[in-house]
Design a protein around this motif. Structure first.
Motif, PDB file in Angstrom:
ATOM      1  N   ALA A 134      33.329  44.412   6.327  1.00 31.61           N
ATOM      2  CA  ALA A 134      32.122  45.319   5.741  1.00 31.61           C
ATOM      3  C   ALA A 134      31.034  44.685   5.348  1.00 31.61           C
ATOM      4  CB  ALA A 134      33.585  45.511   4.377  1.00 31.61           C
ATOM      5  N   VAL A 135      30.888  43.689   4.976  1.00 29.97           N
ATOM      6  CA  VAL A 135      29.530  42.766   4.229  1.00 29.97           C
ATOM      7  C   VAL A 135      28.421  43.325   5.069  1.00 29.97           C
ATOM      8  CG1 VAL A 135      28.560  41.049   2.692  1.00 29.97           C
ATOM      9  CG2 VAL A 135      30.827  42.029   2.706  1.00 29.97           C
ATOM     10  N   LEU A 136      29.324  42.530   6.297  1.00 28.59           N
ATOM     11  CA  LEU A 136      28.066  43.017   7.492  1.00 28.59           C
ATOM     12  C   LEU A 136      27.621  44.020   7.808  1.00 28.59           C
ATOM     13  CD1 LEU A 136      27.226  41.189  10.217  1.00 28.59           C
ATOM     14  CD2 LEU A 136      29.177  42.144  10.983  1.00 28.59           C
ATOM     15  N   LEU A 137      28.342  44.869   7.727  1.00 32.41           N
ATOM     16  CA  LEU A 137      27.885  46.411   7.584  1.00 32.41           C
ATOM     17  C   LEU A 137      27.777  47.015   7.244  1.00 32.41           C
ATOM     18  CD1 LEU A 137      28.447  48.726   9.899  1.00 32.41           C
ATOM     19  CD2 LEU A 137      30.507  50.104   8.328  1.00 32.41           C
ATOM     20  N   PHE A 138      27.502  46.482   6.041  1.00 37.84           N
ATOM     21  CA  PHE A 138      26.847  46.858   4.447  1.00 37.84           C
ATOM     22  C   PHE A 138      24.904  46.491   4.745  1.00 37.84           C
ATOM     23  CE2 PHE A 138      24.638  44.749   0.987  1.00 37.84           C
ATOM     24  CZ  PHE A 138      24.900  46.540  -0.448  1.00 37.84           C
ATOM     25  N   GLY A 139      24.777  44.635   5.184  1.00 37.61           N
ATOM     26  CA  GLY A 139      24.074  44.253   5.489  1.00 37.61           C
ATOM     27  C   GLY A 139      23.252  44.928   6.848  1.00 37.61           C
ATOM     28  N   LEU A 140      23.505  45.221   7.636  1.00 40.63           N
ATOM     29  CA  LEU A 140      22.744  45.308   8.289  1.00 40.63           C
ATOM     30  C   LEU A 140      22.364  47.217   8.134  1.00 40.63           C
ATOM     31  CD1 LEU A 140      25.157  45.407  11.615  1.00 40.63           C
ATOM     32  CD2 LEU A 140      22.786  44.409  11.089  1.00 40.63           C
ATOM     33  N   VAL A 141      23.882  48.471   7.517  1.00 37.13           N
ATOM     34  CA  VAL A 141      22.948  49.303   7.158  1.00 37.13           C
ATOM     35  C   VAL A 141      21.256  49.571   6.050  1.00 37.13           C
ATOM     36  CG1 VAL A 141      23.351  51.622   5.526  1.00 37.13           C
ATOM     37  CG2 VAL A 141      24.866  50.469   7.542  1.00 37.13           C
ATOM     38  N   PHE A 142      21.748  47.735   4.979  1.00 37.06           N
ATOM     39  CA  PHE A 142      21.019  47.694   3.669  1.00 37.06           C
ATOM     40  C   PHE A 142      19.352  46.937   4.294  1.00 37.06           C
ATOM     41  CE2 PHE A 142      19.064  44.501   1.311  1.00 37.06           C
ATOM     42  CZ  PHE A 142      18.554  45.279   0.541  1.00 37.06           C
ATOM     43  N   PHE A 143      19.472  46.685   6.032  1.00 40.22           N
ATOM     44  CA  PHE A 143      18.165  46.079   5.932  1.00 40.22           C
ATOM     45  C   PHE A 143      17.612  47.451   7.221  1.00 40.22           C
ATOM     46  CE2 PHE A 143      20.835  41.610   5.871  1.00 40.22           C
ATOM     47  CZ  PHE A 143      19.136  41.308   5.217  1.00 40.22           C
ATOM     48  N   PHE A 144      18.668  48.211   7.252  1.00 40.85           N
ATOM     49  CA  PHE A 144      17.638  48.931   8.148  1.00 40.85           C
ATOM     50  C   PHE A 144      16.908  49.796   7.358  1.00 40.85           C
ATOM     51  CE2 PHE A 144      18.593  53.951   8.946  1.00 40.85           C
ATOM     52  CZ  PHE A 144      17.642  53.791   9.511  1.00 40.85           C
ATOM     53  N   LEU A 145      17.693  50.361   5.808  1.00 42.71           N
ATOM     54  CA  LEU A 145      16.903  51.199   4.661  1.00 42.71           C
ATOM     55  C   LEU A 145      15.823  50.782   4.200  1.00 42.71           C
ATOM     56  CD1 LEU A 145      20.533  51.497   2.387  1.00 42.71           C
ATOM     57  CD2 LEU A 145      18.940  54.045   4.139  1.00 42.71           C
ATOM     58  N   LEU A 146      15.362  48.945   4.115  1.00 45.45           N
ATOM     59  CA  LEU A 146      14.332  47.990   3.978  1.00 45.45           C
ATOM     60  C   LEU A 146      13.610  48.161   5.046  1.00 45.45           C
ATOM     61  CD1 LEU A 146      15.502  45.115   2.720  1.00 45.45           C
ATOM     62  CD2 LEU A 146      14.862  46.556   1.161  1.00 45.45           C
ATOM     63  N   ASP A 147      13.720  48.771   6.438  1.00 45.56           N
ATOM     64  CA  ASP A 147      13.155  48.951   7.371  1.00 45.56           C
ATOM     65  C   ASP A 147      12.855  50.216   7.320  1.00 45.56           C
ATOM     66  OD1 ASP A 147      11.601  49.366   9.487  1.00 45.56           O
ATOM     67  OD2 ASP A 147      13.228  48.698  11.465  1.00 45.56           O
ATOM     68  N   LYS A 148      13.210  51.323   6.580  1.00 45.70           N
ATOM     69  CA  LYS A 148      12.801  52.599   6.403  1.00 45.70           C
ATOM     70  C   LYS A 148      11.684  52.686   5.043  1.00 45.70           C
ATOM     71  CE  LYS A 148      14.457  54.951   9.698  1.00 45.70           C
ATOM     72  NZ  LYS A 148      13.961  56.064  10.653  1.00 45.70           N
ATOM     73  N   ALA A 149      12.050  51.687   4.278  1.00 41.02           N
ATOM     74  CA  ALA A 149      11.125  51.315   2.873  1.00 41.02           C
ATOM     75  C   ALA A 149       9.711  50.536   3.497  1.00 41.02           C
ATOM     76  CB  ALA A 149      12.546  51.196   2.128  1.00 41.02           C
ATOM     77  N   GLU A 150       9.650  50.696   4.746  1.00 37.15           N
ATOM     78  CA  GLU A 150       8.521  49.883   5.344  1.00 37.15           C
ATOM     79  C   GLU A 150       8.489  48.484   4.292  1.00 37.15           C
ATOM     80  OE1 GLU A 150       4.850  51.978   4.804  1.00 37.15           O
ATOM     81  OE2 GLU A 150       5.489  53.454   6.021  1.00 37.15           O
ATOM     82  N   LEU A 151       9.833  47.924   3.786  1.00 38.71           N
ATOM     83  CA  LEU A 151       9.447  46.416   3.612  1.00 38.71           C
ATOM     84  C   LEU A 151      10.109  45.425   4.529  1.00 38.71           C
ATOM     85  CD1 LEU A 151      10.688  47.280  -0.137  1.00 38.71           C
ATOM     86  CD2 LEU A 151       8.588  46.578   0.490  1.00 38.71           C
ATOM     87  N   TRP A 152      10.586  45.812   5.167  1.00 41.55           N
ATOM     88  CA  TRP A 152      11.328  44.498   6.392  1.00 41.55           C
ATOM     89  C   TRP A 152      10.956  44.370   7.612  1.00 41.55           C
ATOM     90  CZ3 TRP A 152      14.057  40.828   3.526  1.00 41.55           C
ATOM     91  CH2 TRP A 152      14.444  40.270   4.230  1.00 41.55           C
ATOM     92  N   HIS A 153      10.462  45.699   8.052  1.00 43.38           N
ATOM     93  CA  HIS A 153      10.358  45.504   9.322  1.00 43.38           C
ATOM     94  C   HIS A 153       9.100  44.424  10.156  1.00 43.38           C
ATOM     95  CE1 HIS A 153      10.929  47.307  13.054  1.00 43.38           C
ATOM     96  NE2 HIS A 153       9.057  47.553  13.205  1.00 43.38           N
ATOM     97  N   HIS A 154       8.718  44.103  10.885  1.00 42.99           N
ATOM     98  CA  HIS A 154       7.851  43.221  11.384  1.00 42.99           C
ATOM     99  C   HIS A 154       7.807  42.943  12.815  1.00 42.99           C
ATOM    100  CE1 HIS A 154      11.549  40.299  10.937  1.00 42.99           C
ATOM    101  NE2 HIS A 154      10.344  39.452  11.442  1.00 42.99           N
TER     102      HIS A 154
ATOM    103  N   SER B   2      23.843  38.946   8.987  1.00 39.23           N
ATOM    104  CA  SER B   2      23.453  40.684   9.560  1.00 39.23           C
ATOM    105  C   SER B   2      21.909  40.500   9.535  1.00 39.23           C
ATOM    106  CB  SER B   2      24.221  41.640   8.054  1.00 39.23           C
ATOM    107  OG  SER B   2      23.059  41.026   6.984  1.00 39.23           O
ATOM    108  N   SER B   3      20.710  40.125   8.595  1.00 38.11           N
ATOM    109  CA  SER B   3      20.074  39.810   8.635  1.00 38.11           C
ATOM    110  C   SER B   3      18.760  39.361  10.071  1.00 38.11           C
ATOM    111  CB  SER B   3      18.978  39.158   6.720  1.00 38.11           C
ATOM    112  OG  SER B   3      17.518  38.862   7.726  1.00 38.11           O
ATOM    113  N   PHE B   4      19.582  38.093  10.736  1.00 39.03           N
ATOM    114  CA  PHE B   4      19.490  37.928  11.755  1.00 39.03           C
ATOM    115  C   PHE B   4      19.382  39.216  12.942  1.00 39.03           C
ATOM    116  CE2 PHE B   4      19.167  32.557  10.244  1.00 39.03           C
ATOM    117  CZ  PHE B   4      18.259  33.186   9.379  1.00 39.03           C
ATOM    118  N   VAL B   5      20.528  39.307  12.892  1.00 39.77           N
ATOM    119  CA  VAL B   5      21.767  40.084  13.818  1.00 39.77           C
ATOM    120  C   VAL B   5      20.248  41.413  13.550  1.00 39.77           C
ATOM    121  CG1 VAL B   5      23.089  41.628  14.437  1.00 39.77           C
ATOM    122  CG2 VAL B   5      23.803  39.292  14.094  1.00 39.77           C
TER     123      VAL B   5
END
Length: 307
Positions: A73-93, A239-242
């Protein structure tokens, strides 16, 4: 001792990746022969990230006594969390490098570097500028801001891995170094287009890279205060690395290519996996790896507490 190692490792991963990117730019990063193919760098980074996540970070977390369903569940949360950061233009690189002009102008190693994610939306690191256009100063600061945020997060992930196990930390640092190199190549090209002084561009990106060390210190303090939560930190790191590998890097490799180029991509992907495996084995030989779940010195989740 852990803090010193974390600082050194995060400096190597953060600043070392910038200098390695600058070196590759000097050698010549281009799609044709006679240079370093950026697609190969992306493949290597993707392999290193996936191997680190699935062969080291996640297995380490699942060796704890926490219910596997909760960790998933934490892994799933992490993937969604980093996706949202991506949408917030903070993580995508992710950076996709096209070099048609550079190949035509062999005397100018940097004139033809373009960057295009191939997405329908823009990110701080989306460099879909035509070769003839130079980004504004505000655009370059957007790149540095997003870069700094991501480097700070990488530092926290590296610290979490080091606190769990020295070997795991070294593997995580190598994986971060591998995936930051193609990213910093894109940053350097953009900043060099907006500044006549190439050294200034290198200094700016290097300063952003120092955020990895600050993130490492913050992660060391945070995980030390919440040591029982270490398995969750490791799952979030995985989850971040994946996410970076599957959402940023591999999509840039999904193109119709001749069989020879496709085989080269696969070989570099495997090389990333092998690199992580070799680093892990070497570190294992030097530091050993004993979870010792029955040792009273270990905490609730079977990991040695810091001295």
């Amino acid at each position: 001792m852990n803090l010193i190692v974390i600082i050194l490792a995060t400096l190597v991963a953060g600043i070392g990746s910038v200098w390695l990117a600058a070196l590759l730019l000097r050698v010549g990063v281009r799609s044709g022969s006679g240079g370093v193919n950026p697609q190969h760098l992306l493949s290597l980074a993707a392999g290193a990230l996936l191997a680190t996540a699935f062969m080291h970070l996640l297995p380490e977390a699942f060796e704890s006594r926490i219910e596997p369903a909760l960790l998933f569940a934490v892994l799933l949360f992490g993937l969604v969390f980093f996706f949202l950061l991506d949408k917030a233009e903070l993580w995508h690189h992710g950076h996709e490098h096209h070099h048609g002009d550079a190949e035509a102008k062999a005397g100018d190693a940097h004139a033809g570097h373009g960057h295009d994610h191939g997405h329908d939306h823009d990110h701080p690191h989306a460099h879909g500028h035509a070769h003839s256009h130079k980004p504004t100063g505000g655009g370059s600061w957007a790149v540095l801001t997003g870069d700094s945020v991501h480097c700070f997060g990488d530092g926290i992930l590296i610290a979490s891995a080091f606190i769990a196990d020295m070997r795991l930390g070294l593997v995580a640092a190598i994986a971060v170094l591998a995936h930051e190199v193609p990213h910093h190549i894109g940053d350097l090209v953009v900043l060099r287009q907006s500044s006549a002084n190439q050294r200034v561009a290198l200094v700016k990106v290097s300063l952003a890279g120092t955020m990895t060390m600050l993130g490492g210190i913050a992660g060391w303090w945070l995980v030390d205060q919440l040591h029982g939560w270490l398995p969750y930190f490791l799952v979030l790191a995985g989850s971040s690395f994946v996410y970076v590998a599957l959402a940023d890097l591999i999509p840039q490799l999904q193109k119709r290519l001749p069989a020879r180029q496709t085989a080269a991509q696969v070989l570099w992907l495997v090389a990333g996996i092998v690199l992580v495996t070799l680093v892990s084995r070497l570190a294992h030989g030097e530091h050993g790896h004993d979870h010792g779940h029955d040792d009273p010195r270990h905490g609730e989740h079977g990991h040695v507490h810091k001295d």
